[in-house]
Design a protein around this motif. Structure first.
Motif, short mmCIF file in Angstrom:
data_model
loop_
_atom_site.label_atom_id
_atom_site.label_comp_id
_atom_site.label_asym_id
_atom_site.label_seq_id
_atom_site.Cartn_x
_atom_site.Cartn_y
_atom_site.Cartn_z
N LEU A 105 0.81 -1.21 0.00
CA LEU A 105 0.00 0.00 0.00
C LEU A 105 0.85 1.27 0.00
N LEU A 106 1.89 1.33 0.81
CA LEU A 106 2.70 2.55 0.89
C LEU A 106 3.36 2.90 -0.45
N PRO A 107 3.97 1.95 -1.17
CA PRO A 107 4.48 2.31 -2.50
C PRO A 107 3.38 2.80 -3.44
N LEU A 108 2.21 2.21 -3.31
CA LEU A 108 1.09 2.62 -4.15
C LEU A 108 0.65 4.05 -3.83
N ALA A 113 -0.11 9.73 -5.39
CA ALA A 113 0.06 11.15 -5.11
C ALA A 113 0.43 11.91 -6.38
N VAL A 114 1.06 11.21 -7.32
CA VAL A 114 1.45 11.83 -8.59
C VAL A 114 0.36 11.67 -9.64
N SER A 115 -0.17 10.43 -9.76
CA SER A 115 -1.14 10.16 -10.83
C SER A 115 -2.56 10.62 -10.50
N HIS A 116 -2.93 10.62 -9.22
CA HIS A 116 -4.28 11.02 -8.80
C HIS A 116 -4.19 11.91 -7.56
#
Length: 302
Positions: A105-108, A113-116
């Protein structure tokens, strides 16, 4: 009140006659009049008044029409936010166990934060029973849980569990101990006189241990409890007992993990959501990303 009636009131304010509204909405003048009358009763005040051979809005009617423009715009915005395929935004509340959060979850979250940038993920670390309880009381939107093949979770028709990954577990023992060879039952039987260490916040691994003990013909003496796998290893090092550990976890110098086979011990991780909410864009997006990440990385520790 129904938004359709508010829409008719706004159209009457804009077009100025019942007939024009009826033509624009492909309905009858009588239907428009009836719906405006119902809206007036709901509001407890007159919304229109005679004006020659036509009608016009009363001051209350004009004020409600102004509110209606804002209300209808908000409803439309909510519809666009919530329909499948909409741009995910808002706050997604995730409750789950440490490995799922840390490894997946944390890498996601960093990528999202960048894509959405309009999507925010709120994280709470909880064991499966706690996470599912938060899901049931609508305090979480997504629960990251696990069970074992020898201790499957009870099915709940109110939720849908999406499989994420599996992980093989073995028996953590002092490094100097000779566990011998054989099946899982042979190995656990050799430790029948030892104390057993289990999770302090979840009963699944204890169920696995007791199932193995029963199959091997003894009752495990469960004594110590720990939530942290590192602490479990520390207890093993201190000679306090033995316990289940992931096969591919990093081990302390005085601990080794003995593989268990026939039967294998397998942890199974899931992303769980309430039925009826699975098409909500933020939930659908994060569940899909977690599933793809888990399948791409293969087996992991827990």
């Amino acid at each position: 009140m129904e938004t359709r009636r508010l829409h008719l009131l706004v159209e009457l304010s804009r077009l100025g006659s019942m007939r024009a509204v009826a033509e624009a909405q492909n309905t009858t003048t009588s239907t428009v009049s009836q719906q405006i009358a119902v809206l007036a009763r709901e509001m407890g005040t007159a919304l229109i008044e005679p004006h020659g051979r036509r009608v016009r809005l009363t001051p209350a009617g004009r004020r409600l029409a102004e509110h209606a423009v804002t209300i209808l715009a908000a409803v439309e915005a909510a519809y666009l936010d919530l329909t499948p395929g909409a741009e995910p935004n808002g706050t997604l509340r995730v409750s789950g166990f440490g490995t799922a959060i840390r490894s997946y979850l944390l890498p996601l979250v960093g990528d999202l934060a960048v894509s959405h940038p309009r999507l925010h993920v709120l994280i709470r670390e909880h064991e499966p029973a706690e996470a599912l309880s938060l899901l049931a009381t609508d305090e979480a939107d997504l629960a990251l849980t696990y069970d074992y093949n020898l201790a499957p979770a009870a099915e709940d028709p109110a939720v849908r569990a999406t499989p994420l990954w599996t992980a093989r577990w073995g028996l953590g023992v002092p490094a100097r101990t000779d566990a011998g060879q054989g099946t899982a039952l042979d190995i656990v039987h050799r430790f029948r006189e030892h104390d057993w260490i289990v999770n302090s916040r979840n009963t699944a691994d204890e169920s696995v241990i007791r199932t193995l003990g029963s199959m091997a013909g003894f009752v495990p003496r469960v004594t110590h409890q720990a939530d942290s796998l590192n602490l479990v290893q520390g207890m093993i090092t201190a000679g306090l007992g033995v316990g289940l550990l992931p096969l591919d976890t990093a081990v302390l110098p005085d601990v080794r993990i003995v593989p268990l086979t026939a039967p294998d011990i397998e942890l199974r991780a899931y992303a769980v959501a309430r039925r009826g909410r699975l098409n909500w864009p933020p939930l659908a997006l994060v569940t899909d990303r977690l599933t793809r990440a888990a399948r791409g990385d293969g087996t992991t520790t827990a």
